[in-house]
Design a protein around this motif. Structure first.
Motif, PDB file in Angstrom:
ATOM      1  N   SER A 179      39.444  68.766  81.461  1.00 19.31           N
ATOM      2  CA  SER A 179      40.466  69.767  81.178  1.00 19.31           C
ATOM      3  C   SER A 179      40.357  70.339  79.778  1.00 19.31           C
ATOM      4  N   THR A 180      39.804  69.559  78.840  1.00 19.64           N
ATOM      5  CA  THR A 180      39.822  69.971  77.431  1.00 19.64           C
ATOM      6  C   THR A 180      38.450  70.061  76.785  1.00 19.64           C
ATOM      7  N   GLN A 181      37.460  69.327  77.291  1.00 21.47           N
ATOM      8  CA  GLN A 181      36.173  69.232  76.606  1.00 21.47           C
ATOM      9  C   GLN A 181      35.031  69.970  77.304  1.00 21.47           C
ATOM     10  N   VAL A 182      35.209  70.307  78.568  1.00 17.74           N
ATOM     11  CA  VAL A 182      34.134  70.963  79.329  1.00 17.74           C
ATOM     12  C   VAL A 182      34.506  72.426  79.555  1.00 17.74           C
ATOM     13  N   PRO A 183      33.759  73.364  78.966  1.00 20.13           N
ATOM     14  CA  PRO A 183      34.081  74.780  79.172  1.00 20.13           C
ATOM     15  C   PRO A 183      33.719  75.251  80.578  1.00 20.13           C
ATOM     16  N   ASN A 184      34.449  76.260  81.032  1.00 24.90           N
ATOM     17  CA  ASN A 184      34.205  76.884  82.339  1.00 24.90           C
ATOM     18  C   ASN A 184      34.293  75.873  83.489  1.00 24.90           C
ATOM     19  N   MET A 185      35.173  74.912  83.346  1.00 25.77           N
ATOM     20  CA  MET A 185      35.369  73.939  84.419  1.00 25.77           C
ATOM     21  C   MET A 185      36.154  74.582  85.561  1.00 25.77           C
ATOM     22  N   PRO A 186      35.650  74.503  86.798  1.00 27.73           N
ATOM     23  CA  PRO A 186      36.393  75.062  87.929  1.00 27.73           C
ATOM     24  C   PRO A 186      37.763  74.381  88.092  1.00 27.73           C
ATOM     25  N   GLU A 187      38.753  75.198  88.361  1.00 26.57           N
ATOM     26  CA  GLU A 187      40.103  74.648  88.523  1.00 26.57           C
ATOM     27  C   GLU A 187      40.177  73.676  89.693  1.00 26.57           C
ATOM     28  N   SER A 188      39.372  73.913  90.729  1.00 26.60           N
ATOM     29  CA  SER A 188      39.400  73.041  91.902  1.00 26.60           C
ATOM     30  C   SER A 188      39.020  71.611  91.545  1.00 26.60           C
ATOM     31  N   ASN A 189      38.057  71.434  90.627  1.00 24.59           N
ATOM     32  CA  ASN A 189      37.669  70.078  90.211  1.00 24.59           C
ATOM     33  C   ASN A 189      38.811  69.379  89.491  1.00 24.59           C
ATOM     34  N   MET A 190      39.486  70.107  88.619  1.00 19.81           N
ATOM     35  CA  MET A 190      40.599  69.513  87.873  1.00 19.81           C
ATOM     36  C   MET A 190      41.741  69.137  88.809  1.00 19.81           C
ATOM     37  N   LYS A 204      27.882  66.214  88.623  1.00 15.38           N
ATOM     38  CA  LYS A 204      26.601  66.886  88.407  1.00 15.38           C
ATOM     39  C   LYS A 204      26.815  68.124  87.537  1.00 15.38           C
ATOM     40  N   SER A 205      25.745  68.625  86.982  1.00 17.35           N
ATOM     41  CA  SER A 205      25.768  69.875  86.216  1.00 17.35           C
ATOM     42  C   SER A 205      26.842  69.859  85.138  1.00 17.35           C
ATOM     43  N   GLY A 206      26.808  68.827  84.303  1.00 14.06           N
ATOM     44  CA  GLY A 206      27.798  68.732  83.235  1.00 14.06           C
ATOM     45  C   GLY A 206      29.205  68.530  83.751  1.00 14.06           C
ATOM     46  N   MET A 207      29.320  67.865  84.906  1.00 15.82           N
ATOM     47  CA  MET A 207      30.596  67.538  85.551  1.00 15.82           C
ATOM     48  C   MET A 207      31.302  68.767  86.128  1.00 15.82           C
ATOM     49  N   ARG A 208      30.608  69.895  86.184  1.00 17.84           N
ATOM     50  CA  ARG A 208      31.195  71.082  86.796  1.00 17.84           C
ATOM     51  C   ARG A 208      30.995  71.099  88.310  1.00 17.84           C
ATOM     52  N   GLU A 209      30.104  70.248  88.805  1.00 18.02           N
ATOM     53  CA  GLU A 209      29.847  70.148  90.237  1.00 18.02           C
ATOM     54  C   GLU A 209      29.823  68.675  90.629  1.00 18.02           C
TER      55      GLU A 209
END
Length: 281
Positions: A241-252, A52-57
């Protein structure tokens, strides 16, 4: 002199043990880091929901499903053909120029970078055969990439079976196929399973082949047919890891942990099955 030889042997054994431990420590360190960072991110919603939310959630459920489907497709595409090719090379083919060319080709295919397989899959399956970027195209590409290891493992496992077993079976009136199917193949099965596990585990963690043939950046639905694109763990990890800015580290780290968990789990399951077959030999 015997004392010196004994001390020299102990020194060599100690050096080998130290080298072995040193080679294992980096791997254990990587696993420890992945577990330490990834486990806190694993929740029920992370496993069962979509991004969700651009894959950030949200979670990675469609990503897990896509990886499992690609792995199953790879097994279906590669294992039967790889085993039958190995059986042909050992049990039925003559030692001639054709057999030598096939063996040389298999060796060369094993050394080709995975991105080359991806480009081949895009040119042949996606474009020439008109499959498009789909689950089928990705599975066939990964299957071709897995073939050399499966064929080599099958061939070497069959060659390790003593000829006396074949001769005894033939002397009792069995046909060549009955001898191969009921005597030789069961005895070689542990080694064949090892090759299958190694090749499929590698395929499950590849990014380049599926990037060109099957994987999608984001899909709001699960694949319903072989012609649908899929999300997959390796490509998804690359994207976030490379294409989505401000990605939470926990998701990665959570995605990385799931990918490693599935790969290691598949290897452990294969090792368990292999040991079971070995006990019944």
């Amino acid at each position: 002199m015997s004392i010196l030889k004994g001390n020299g042997k102990k020194i060599i054994e100690t050096i080998i043990k130290v080298i072995g431990i040193c080679s294992i420590l980096p791997v254990l360190g990587i696993f420890a880091y992945i577990i330490f960072k990834g486990v806190p991110a694993i929740t029920w919603s992370f496993i069962t929901e979509g991004p969700k939310s651009g894959m950030r959630e949200g979670g990675i459920f469609p990503v897990i499903v896509g990886s499992i489907l690609l792995t199953i497709g790879t097994i279906i595409a590669a294992v039967p053909f790889g085993i039958l090719t190995g059986i042909y090379l050992v049990e039925y083919s003559n030692d001639n120029w054709l057999r030598r060319i096939i063996n040389l080709t298999i060796v060369n295919l094993a050394g080709i970078p995975s991105i080359v397989y991806g480009l081949f899959g895009m040119a042949f399956f996606v474009m020439a055969l008109g499959m498009g970027r789909s689950l089928m195209a990705g599975s066939l590409t990964l299957g071709i990439m897995s073939l050399p290891v499966i064929i080599t493992a099958t061939r070497e496992s069959l060659l390790a079976i003593p000829k006396s077993m074949r001769e005894a079976s033939l002397a009792l009136g069995a046909t060549r196929w009955e001898t191969t199917w009921k005597i030789v193949l069961p005895a070689a099965l542990p080694g064949i399973l090892t090759g299958i596990i190694l090749s499929v585990s590698r395929a499950a963690g590849e990014t380049a082949p599926i990037m060109f043939t099957a994987a999608a950046f984001y899909l709001p639905f699960l694949p319903e047919s072989l012609s649908d694109q899929v999300m997959a763990l390796p490509y998804h990890l690359y994207v976030i890891s490379t294409q989505v800015p401000n990605m939470p580290e926990s998701n990665m780290m959570g995605t990385l942990f799931v990918l490693v968990f599935i790969t290691v789990g598949f290897n452990l399951l294969g090792a368990y099955i292999r040991n079971k077959f070995r006990k019944f030999r």
